[in-house]
Design a protein around this motif. Sequence first.
Motif, PDB file in Angstrom:
ATOM      1  N   LEU A 273       0.795  -1.107  -0.058  1.00  0.00           N
ATOM      2  CA  LEU A 273       0.005   0.108  -0.150  1.00  0.00           C
ATOM      3  C   LEU A 273       0.793   1.241  -0.069  1.00  0.00           C
ATOM      4  O   LEU A 273       1.675   1.400   0.882  1.00  0.00           O
ATOM      5  CB  LEU A 273      -0.768   0.001   1.161  1.00  0.00           C
ATOM      6  N   VAL A 274       0.912   2.089  -0.931  1.00  0.00           N
ATOM      7  CA  VAL A 274       1.438   3.226  -1.007  1.00  0.00           C
ATOM      8  C   VAL A 274       0.723   4.477  -1.074  1.00  0.00           C
ATOM      9  O   VAL A 274      -0.488   4.517  -1.472  1.00  0.00           O
ATOM     10  CB  VAL A 274       2.300   3.425  -2.598  1.00  0.00           C
ATOM     11  N   VAL A 275       0.916   5.299   0.108  1.00  0.00           N
ATOM     12  CA  VAL A 275       0.332   6.159   0.543  1.00  0.00           C
ATOM     13  C   VAL A 275       0.751   7.762  -0.038  1.00  0.00           C
ATOM     14  O   VAL A 275       2.177   7.792   0.215  1.00  0.00           O
ATOM     15  CB  VAL A 275       0.195   6.505   2.035  1.00  0.00           C
ATOM     16  N   ARG A 276       0.076   8.456  -0.789  1.00  0.00           N
ATOM     17  CA  ARG A 276       0.455   9.880  -1.072  1.00  0.00           C
ATOM     18  C   ARG A 276      -0.583  10.683  -0.445  1.00  0.00           C
ATOM     19  O   ARG A 276      -1.644  10.523  -0.294  1.00  0.00           O
ATOM     20  CB  ARG A 276       0.476   9.748  -2.542  1.00  0.00           C
ATOM     21  N   CYS A 277      -0.090  12.156  -0.507  1.00  0.00           N
ATOM     22  CA  CYS A 277      -0.810  13.109   0.313  1.00  0.00           C
ATOM     23  C   CYS A 277      -0.978  14.281  -0.551  1.00  0.00           C
ATOM     24  O   CYS A 277      -0.133  14.673  -1.392  1.00  0.00           O
ATOM     25  CB  CYS A 277      -0.013  13.351   1.391  1.00  0.00           C
ATOM     26  N   ASP A 278      -2.067  14.973  -0.394  1.00  0.00           N
ATOM     27  CA  ASP A 278      -2.452  16.167  -0.886  1.00  0.00           C
ATOM     28  C   ASP A 278      -2.194  16.275  -2.396  1.00  0.00           C
ATOM     29  O   ASP A 278      -2.499  15.215  -3.142  1.00  0.00           O
ATOM     30  CB  ASP A 278      -1.659  17.369  -0.369  1.00  0.00           C
ATOM     31  N   ALA A 279      -1.526  17.449  -3.096  1.00  0.00           N
ATOM     32  CA  ALA A 279      -1.368  17.471  -4.510  1.00  0.00           C
ATOM     33  C   ALA A 279      -0.274  16.962  -4.914  1.00  0.00           C
ATOM     34  O   ALA A 279       0.817  17.587  -4.842  1.00  0.00           O
ATOM     35  CB  ALA A 279      -1.673  18.636  -5.033  1.00  0.00           C
ATOM     36  N   PHE A 280      -0.011  15.766  -5.145  1.00  0.00           N
ATOM     37  CA  PHE A 280       1.195  14.834  -5.607  1.00  0.00           C
ATOM     38  C   PHE A 280       1.254  14.700  -6.974  1.00  0.00           C
ATOM     39  O   PHE A 280       0.542  14.905  -7.838  1.00  0.00           O
ATOM     40  CB  PHE A 280       1.312  13.308  -4.896  1.00  0.00           C
ATOM     41  N   ARG A 281       2.673  14.630  -7.349  1.00  0.00           N
ATOM     42  CA  ARG A 281       3.217  14.246  -8.820  1.00  0.00           C
ATOM     43  C   ARG A 281       4.012  13.107  -8.681  1.00  0.00           C
ATOM     44  O   ARG A 281       4.469  12.905  -7.843  1.00  0.00           O
ATOM     45  CB  ARG A 281       3.799  15.449  -9.403  1.00  0.00           C
ATOM     46  N   VAL A 282       3.659  12.292  -9.848  1.00  0.00           N
ATOM     47  CA  VAL A 282       4.154  11.018 -10.029  1.00  0.00           C
ATOM     48  C   VAL A 282       5.320  11.204 -11.229  1.00  0.00           C
ATOM     49  O   VAL A 282       5.197  11.554 -12.230  1.00  0.00           O
ATOM     50  CB  VAL A 282       3.292   9.931 -10.375  1.00  0.00           C
ATOM     51  N   ARG A 283       6.636  10.741 -10.609  1.00  0.00           N
ATOM     52  CA  ARG A 283       7.590  10.255 -11.362  1.00  0.00           C
ATOM     53  C   ARG A 283       8.050   8.924 -11.264  1.00  0.00           C
ATOM     54  O   ARG A 283       8.885   8.779 -10.367  1.00  0.00           O
ATOM     55  CB  ARG A 283       8.979  11.197 -11.345  1.00  0.00           C
ATOM     56  N   PRO A 284       7.845   8.022 -12.217  1.00  0.00           N
ATOM     57  CA  PRO A 284       7.962   6.644 -11.806  1.00  0.00           C
ATOM     58  C   PRO A 284       9.482   6.012 -11.307  1.00  0.00           C
ATOM     59  O   PRO A 284       9.272   5.343 -10.353  1.00  0.00           O
ATOM     60  CB  PRO A 284       7.653   6.028 -13.256  1.00  0.00           C
ATOM     61  N   GLU A 285      10.481   6.621 -11.852  1.00  0.00           N
ATOM     62  CA  GLU A 285      11.695   6.144 -11.612  1.00  0.00           C
ATOM     63  C   GLU A 285      11.939   6.752 -10.165  1.00  0.00           C
ATOM     64  O   GLU A 285      12.612   5.963  -9.340  1.00  0.00           O
ATOM     65  CB  GLU A 285      12.758   6.877 -12.403  1.00  0.00           C
ATOM     66  N   GLY A 286      11.440   7.767  -9.794  1.00  0.00           N
ATOM     67  CA  GLY A 286      11.781   8.299  -8.297  1.00  0.00           C
ATOM     68  C   GLY A 286      10.597   8.080  -7.257  1.00  0.00           C
ATOM     69  O   GLY A 286      10.809   7.506  -6.249  1.00  0.00           O
ATOM     70  N   THR A 287       9.379   8.158  -7.758  1.00  0.00           N
ATOM     71  CA  THR A 287       8.349   8.255  -6.863  1.00  0.00           C
ATOM     72  C   THR A 287       7.382   7.050  -6.608  1.00  0.00           C
ATOM     73  O   THR A 287       6.675   6.684  -5.931  1.00  0.00           O
ATOM     74  CB  THR A 287       7.121   9.363  -6.911  1.00  0.00           C
ATOM     75  N   GLY A 288       7.858   6.329  -7.842  1.00  0.00           N
ATOM     76  CA  GLY A 288       6.900   5.024  -8.105  1.00  0.00           C
ATOM     77  C   GLY A 288       5.630   5.569  -8.635  1.00  0.00           C
ATOM     78  O   GLY A 288       5.374   6.785  -8.902  1.00  0.00           O
ATOM     79  N   GLU A 289       4.632   4.684  -9.038  1.00  0.00           N
ATOM     80  CA  GLU A 289       3.563   5.375 -10.031  1.00  0.00           C
ATOM     81  C   GLU A 289       2.290   4.735  -9.311  1.00  0.00           C
ATOM     82  O   GLU A 289       1.254   5.009  -9.551  1.00  0.00           O
ATOM     83  CB  GLU A 289       3.632   4.820 -11.297  1.00  0.00           C
ATOM     84  N   ARG A 290       2.282   3.824  -8.173  1.00  0.00           N
ATOM     85  CA  ARG A 290       1.060   3.291  -7.750  1.00  0.00           C
ATOM     86  C   ARG A 290       0.680   4.117  -6.613  1.00  0.00           C
ATOM     87  O   ARG A 290       1.463   4.900  -5.774  1.00  0.00           O
ATOM     88  CB  ARG A 290       1.208   1.896  -7.030  1.00  0.00           C
ATOM     89  N   THR A 291      -0.669   4.189  -6.265  1.00  0.00           N
ATOM     90  CA  THR A 291      -1.236   5.044  -5.329  1.00  0.00           C
ATOM     91  C   THR A 291      -2.263   4.115  -4.553  1.00  0.00           C
ATOM     92  O   THR A 291      -3.416   4.116  -5.309  1.00  0.00           O
ATOM     93  CB  THR A 291      -1.663   6.271  -5.633  1.00  0.00           C
ATOM     94  N   GLY A 292      -2.056   3.357  -3.400  1.00  0.00           N
ATOM     95  CA  GLY A 292      -3.057   2.747  -2.879  1.00  0.00           C
ATOM     96  C   GLY A 292      -3.933   3.467  -1.791  1.00  0.00           C
ATOM     97  O   GLY A 292      -5.326   3.288  -1.836  1.00  0.00           O
ATOM     98  N   LEU A 293      -3.391   4.672  -1.487  1.00  0.00           N
ATOM     99  CA  LEU A 293      -4.090   5.456  -0.333  1.00  0.00           C
ATOM    100  C   LEU A 293      -3.821   6.841  -0.729  1.00  0.00           C
ATOM    101  O   LEU A 293      -2.597   7.207  -0.771  1.00  0.00           O
ATOM    102  CB  LEU A 293      -3.924   5.012   1.105  1.00  0.00           C
ATOM    103  N   HIS A 294      -4.822   7.736  -1.058  1.00  0.00           N
ATOM    104  CA  HIS A 294      -4.785   9.272  -1.113  1.00  0.00           C
ATOM    105  C   HIS A 294      -5.100   9.650  -0.061  1.00  0.00           C
ATOM    106  O   HIS A 294      -6.417   9.894   0.142  1.00  0.00           O
ATOM    107  CB  HIS A 294      -5.132   9.681  -2.757  1.00  0.00           C
ATOM    108  N   ALA A 295      -4.317  10.768   0.921  1.00  0.00           N
ATOM    109  CA  ALA A 295      -4.799  11.469   1.884  1.00  0.00           C
ATOM    110  C   ALA A 295      -4.767  12.962   1.434  1.00  0.00           C
ATOM    111  O   ALA A 295      -3.690  13.394   0.799  1.00  0.00           O
ATOM    112  CB  ALA A 295      -4.155  10.948   3.244  1.00  0.00           C
ATOM    113  N   VAL A 296      -5.890  13.742   1.881  1.00  0.00           N
ATOM    114  CA  VAL A 296      -5.853  15.010   1.445  1.00  0.00           C
ATOM    115  C   VAL A 296      -6.473  15.805   2.763  1.00  0.00           C
ATOM    116  O   VAL A 296      -7.274  15.450   3.406  1.00  0.00           O
ATOM    117  CB  VAL A 296      -6.522  15.413   0.096  1.00  0.00           C
ATOM    118  N   THR A 297      -5.875  16.837   3.247  1.00  0.00           N
ATOM    119  CA  THR A 297      -6.389  17.783   4.012  1.00  0.00           C
ATOM    120  C   THR A 297      -6.882  18.982   3.410  1.00  0.00           C
ATOM    121  O   THR A 297      -6.195  19.896   2.733  1.00  0.00           O
ATOM    122  CB  THR A 297      -5.260  18.149   5.091  1.00  0.00           C
ATOM    123  N   LEU A 298      -8.121  19.376   3.939  1.00  0.00           N
ATOM    124  CA  LEU A 298      -8.921  20.640   3.260  1.00  0.00           C
ATOM    125  C   LEU A 298      -8.262  21.811   4.096  1.00  0.00           C
ATOM    126  O   LEU A 298      -8.267  21.874   5.263  1.00  0.00           O
ATOM    127  CB  LEU A 298     -10.407  20.450   3.709  1.00  0.00           C
TER     128      LEU A 298
END
Length: 421
Positions: A273-298
């Motif tokens: 499970l890969v967790v990313r937060c708020d307004a994220f950008r993906v660069r497969p070589e560095g960040t990976g490309e899967r997003t299992g859980l996206h958390a965002v704060t209003l």
Amino acid sequence: MTKPLAGLFKARQKEAARPALYARGLRLCGEHLAARGAGSTPPRARLTEAIGTFTASLDDPSADPFDALLQVGERALEAGGDDGPGLALGVAETASGIRQRSKGAWRLRGLALDALGRDDEALGCYERYAALLPDGRPAPEVARRTDTLRRRRECLDAAVALFPEAGGPLRELLAGPGATTAAVAPRFAAFVRARVAERGPGDPAVRRLLALHGDYRRLVERSGMPDPLLGGTTPVGAGGLRSLVAGRTVCVVANTGDVAASTLGAEIDAYDLVVRCDAFRVRPEGTGERTGLHAVTLRGDTPWDGPAWTQRAGIRLVFGDPAAGWRRATRQRLVPGAQEHVGDASLRRPLHDPALLGEDAWGTAPTTAFTVLRLLDFLDASPRLDLVGFTLPGRLRPSEAEWVMDRATHVDDRKMRIALR
């Protein structure tokens, strides 16, 4: 030769008209600043900055003044107030005059008219914007507003049709140029009260009229949801979330340049499970490309006006307070089919909710990364729980970083990894 020459003459006429249109845009900006000044709030400061960028672009051969003009309109809508939507509409009319097939100009024009309560005109602009798209599918927020405005008009037309003789004045208002929401809403309410007084609330036509008025009022107060079930998205509370993460390895990835520039992508994607937060950008070589859980704060006073959450994620958790703002934001920004599960209201403020963690030591606005990390740690269902990209100071607040380091079982600076399990 006549037709090609005629076409060339028309094209040159249009080109000659553009400086005058850009001058009109500049005059609108100048009048706005003269009347209101730069302003001290962040939205008004961003509007002033956008006006400056547009002004500079008019004398810069390498800049595109059209895009800069549209940005002024966007910032004017964001600034709001009594004159923000009016400035946005003036900018949009100018932009659509410069480029009559500009999707951005027609979208901005629709949004400005919508903000001014000019529903029918806004609907026409939204439809023009959609017609210019290759697939005819507008952005989610425009699709939602288009559906809302159509449903509002259907309520009004159906109400007038129930009482055609008495509905003449309301029908005339709807057909005229003054049919703004501010003018129509009280007239519709008065129409309903008069019919109730005439026939009583037990009359079948009056009962139908009351239902139509209730639907109309709800659609004025908040946008409708074309798909209330969000494409089959399942709401989950703490128990449901625990079941979804149980037995799975988890990592929370930072939205930082050093992670994006790294070569950790394959290792990140290897977690269950890969967790990313708020307004994220993906660069497969560095960040990976899967997003299992996206958390965002209003954040901000009107978080429901932010962009829709279109990124695909298995689970989406939305943190925010107060409850009314959280409900409105989730209604307007969640996209059908973009997530399989979404956190319900019981997970909107997990750190401060006494029914869950009830920890008040983290202030009123903890970072999103720490909020989701603390929640997952509390659920205690994952055999491995790591942070990636949070080893440097400043990535978490001091108290949050202290909590993490007190519980860390391993820190690998080379791979920017902190292990809590």
